[in-house]
Enzyme design. Sequence first.
Site, PDB file in Angstrom:
ATOM      1  CD  GLU A 130      -6.190  15.092  40.690  1.00 52.96           C
ATOM      2  OE1 GLU A 130      -6.347  13.858  40.700  1.00 52.96           O
ATOM      3  OE2 GLU A 130      -5.568  15.692  39.799  1.00 52.96           O
ATOM      4  CE  LYS A 159      -0.870   7.890  41.567  1.00 52.79           C
ATOM      5  NZ  LYS A 159      -0.091   9.020  41.000  1.00 52.79           N
TER       6      LYS A 159
END
Length: 449
Positions: A287, A422
């Site tokens: 990440e 998302k």
Amino acid sequence: MVKIDLSGCAPFVYEGDYEFYKEKALEAYNVLDKETGAGNDFLGWKHLPSQTPESLIGQFEDIKAEWLRAGVDTVVVIGIGGSYLGAKCAIEALSHSFQSRMGRREDSLDVVFAGNNLSEDYLAELLDLMLRRSVATVVISKSGTTTEPAVAFRLVKNFIEDRYGKEEASRRIVAITDKSKGALRKMSDTEGYRTFVIEDNVGGRFSVLTPVGLLPIVLAGYDARQLLAGAAEAEKVCSEATENNPALKYAAMRNLLYSKGYKIELLVSFNPRLTYLGEWWKQLFGESEGKDGKGIFPASVNFTTDLHSMGQYIQDGERTLMETTVSVENSNRKLMINTDPENLDGLNFIATKRVEECNRMAEMGTRIAHIDGGVPQIRLSVERVDEFNLGSLFYFFEMSCGISAYILGVNPFNQPGVEAYKKNMFALLGKPGYEADAVALRERLPIGF
């Protein structure tokens, strides 16, 4: 403290190239140290080991003692990504390998994790467990609206309130969240939950040494003071602006190898207790570095187990792999291999040797074989698997990650790509405001999905 050996990379790099990358690593370290780089408002993790107050651990111990007196035996820790991986890593590393079959340890609580997936079966089976146990929960979320932990918390909160009543539920729920804003902060203030703060300047994947990681570790019965002591030693060593800094060496070498086409880094352990160290490490580096079309792909394997599944590819597959082995110098137990009079398995030649000696020779043999097969080897070593050395590893990797990402030229502390899935998920679930996106996405779904 973490020690580093780069000799396994020597056949693959020139000394002059490594010296160049050491200079780049030192420049990146100075950016991190002076807090002048991208994402510099997320550097609150740098001094957590040396600045965390003793009283905070005492508060965690008070909660554990209170819950034990109340008959609680199981704590559901709800969080995703960095909100659970560090605690999961530490608890798995420190626990008996068969703890679930051995029964709960004295003066500890059984810690289980939720909110890290959207599996209906998993959550239903969690409720099955909760029906058999006396339960409390720790919910971890800055916003309180991240889907996976929010769904899990709805279910767990509802269960606890139905079983114990709202007043008792407020004593069995602890929230780790933002200081002043967000849905979980508002709910905590309304319901009277005890809370601990995730500071704004600490991102999730760098939060293992905050209450996010420390509270679950204490509840599980492990020594957070020693974890912080190990991290504090690493903070001291990894804050030296010299070539002796192991974090600087690691960041320099992995980026040099990346420049030569080694695009995939395998974190290797020969101790199954460190399986979740690989999971935590993958999130930390993946990440932090995987953006702007750049980044070493982090993966993990557990040897000798995975030598019987991935070993062939590592030895003979495409030469884009490098390995970083976390080697444990001393096991915590001692077990000798016995002599067998029949010797049908032909193993009497290792009779009277310790099992760990065989494991160590497997590690050395694998290292040599993989070097011969064209896989560069970075070796990190710690004395043993315990709280102190885990704390050292956590901090070492965090500092290494910050340096490495700045060498690469990316912001280590944002994650813009995480939001794409998302947005699509919200649209497909019918969240208000996403109607147009939902129509476009449904036209792209496979038939029957």
